[in-house]
Each structure stands twice: as structure tokens, then as C-alpha cells.
Design a protein around this motif. Sequence first.
Motif, mmCIF file in Angstrom:
data_model
loop_
_atom_site.group_PDB
_atom_site.id
_atom_site.type_symbol
_atom_site.label_atom_id
_atom_site.label_comp_id
_atom_site.label_asym_id
_atom_site.label_seq_id
_atom_site.Cartn_x
_atom_site.Cartn_y
_atom_site.Cartn_z
ATOM 1 N N PHE A 15 0.733 48.795 -71.627
ATOM 2 C CA PHE A 15 2.011 48.147 -71.379
ATOM 3 C C PHE A 15 1.651 46.420 -71.464
ATOM 4 N N TYR A 56 3.945 43.245 -69.965
ATOM 5 C CA TYR A 56 4.980 42.659 -69.469
ATOM 6 C C TYR A 56 4.916 41.007 -69.311
ATOM 7 N N GLN A 71 6.486 37.589 -67.291
ATOM 8 C CA GLN A 71 7.050 36.872 -66.034
ATOM 9 C C GLN A 71 7.277 35.543 -66.381
ATOM 10 N N ASN A 106 8.719 32.442 -60.776
ATOM 11 C CA ASN A 106 9.204 32.897 -59.734
ATOM 12 C C ASN A 106 10.279 33.999 -60.016
ATOM 13 N N GLN A 107 9.881 34.964 -60.727
ATOM 14 C CA GLN A 107 10.509 36.140 -61.187
ATOM 15 C C GLN A 107 9.712 37.067 -61.269
ATOM 16 N N GLY A 108 10.488 38.402 -61.329
ATOM 17 C CA GLY A 108 9.746 39.694 -61.451
ATOM 18 C C GLY A 108 9.097 39.776 -62.905
ATOM 19 N N LEU A 109 8.674 40.943 -63.172
ATOM 20 C CA LEU A 109 8.136 41.082 -64.489
ATOM 21 C C LEU A 109 9.265 42.063 -65.303
ATOM 22 N N LEU A 121 9.469 44.467 -68.738
ATOM 23 C CA LEU A 121 8.543 45.024 -69.950
ATOM 24 C C LEU A 121 9.035 44.531 -71.255
ATOM 25 N N GLU A 142 4.156 33.757 -68.258
ATOM 26 C CA GLU A 142 2.866 34.488 -68.130
ATOM 27 C C GLU A 142 2.935 35.998 -68.651
ATOM 28 N N PHE A 181 1.221 39.812 -68.791
ATOM 29 C CA PHE A 181 0.321 40.707 -68.129
ATOM 30 C C PHE A 181 -0.019 41.969 -69.035
#
Lengths: 114, 112
Positions: free
Chosen positions: B34, B36, B38, B41-44, B46, B88, B90
Motif C-alpha cells: 500500500f 498512503y 498524509q 495534522n490529518q489521518g492517512l 489510501l 508525507e 507512507f
Amino acid sequence: DGGITQSPKYLFRKEGQNVTLSCEQNLNHDAMYWYRQDPGQGLRLIYYSQIVNDFQKGDIAEGYSVSREKKESFPLTVTSAQKNPTAFYLCASSPQGASGTEAFFGQGTRLTVV
Amino acid sequence: AQSVTQLGSHVSVSEGALVLLRCNYSSSVPPYLFWYVQYPNQGLQLLLKYTTGATLVKGINGFEAEFKKSETSFHLTKPSAHMSDAAEYFCAVSSNTGKLIFGQGTTLQVKP
């Protein structure tokens, strides 16, 4: 709207206090996860649950506790035993705890020790 | 044990240039991979995933990644960077229980 809701967005804790981070999902997902994010370290798994009333430790479970009494809720308690709790905490869920299924993330809670 | 290594914690490109973010994995079983993204200050969110089948995977926002088993790699590319791509990124591999094992992350800077 379906999704994952984490609250609060920001949380401040005094030394020696326990605090609980909320995570709720309305996606009808079986599996839920808690990750901790620190700069330069990626995301590290704290706890995960594949079914109601069952959960397993992740890589960094010491100083944390969880419960999974309802399918939609997976609260995380940061206890006073966690020596360095300042971090960004992310909750996630997936349809089933099986390989290949994507995880959906909440917006995170930033915890700061004051 | 499974693991992910992202080469380069920071990558800087000019707007309009090629984006290449590198990811290598280690897995004793066929991996599910996967990417992801970001924002601060937020979630990830997809971007894309590889499970089985076609090794070139297309995702959202013009990103794609190619699974190369012989190189144990899953690099993320985008032909032309946009300012809004700054974030960012991941890379992650999925375990047999659905747990995601993440790399350290790569911060993408896009210069005007």
C-alpha cells in the motif's frame, strides 16, 4: 457520511494522569487498530482488535490499554505507566482483519504532556 | 517477519518534475502493498494498493506504483508534480491478520 471519528483532536495531559482517546466508526468494520506516530518513526502499532470483546497487543503496547465492547468503538487509554506519551495517535479500521484489506484512518488525536 | 524500508526521508522536486518515492519490502509470503498520503495534522488516505494481478497499479491524483518481485520494490511515481502533492507518504505491507507495517515515511517538498 461513513467514516472514523477520533476525539478530541487535541488533548493535554498532566504527568501521572490517565487519559482516554475515543475512536468510533460507522463503516461496520470488524477490525480496528491504534497506531502511534512520532516524527521520523512512521506509524507503530499499539493494539488491534479483529472482533468484539477481543484484542491483541501490537509492537508498543506497554503503558496503554484498550477495550472493544462494541463493534463501532475502540477507545485507547494512555496510562501513567507510559513514560513518553506525547505523540500523534491514529485509529484505523478495516472490513476484516485479513491480509490485503485496506485500512481507513481517522483524523488523529495529538496528545501533549504538560 | 515483514518490514518496509523507504529510501530517503525527504525528497524535493520542482513543480512539473517527475516524482519518485522509493519503497523496498521484506516478506516471506506474497506481499500486499500500500501507499498512503498524509497531510499535516490529518489521518492517512489510501493512494493505491497492490494485492494480486497487474503489477502496475494506478491510484488517485495521478500516482502509480509498480510491484517488482525480483527487486522487492514498490516505488511510487507521478509524471508531473503539483504543489498540492506536498505531503508525507507512507509505504506499508499487510500481515496475514490485516495489520499494516509501515515504513518511516518520506516527506515530499514541491518547489515552485
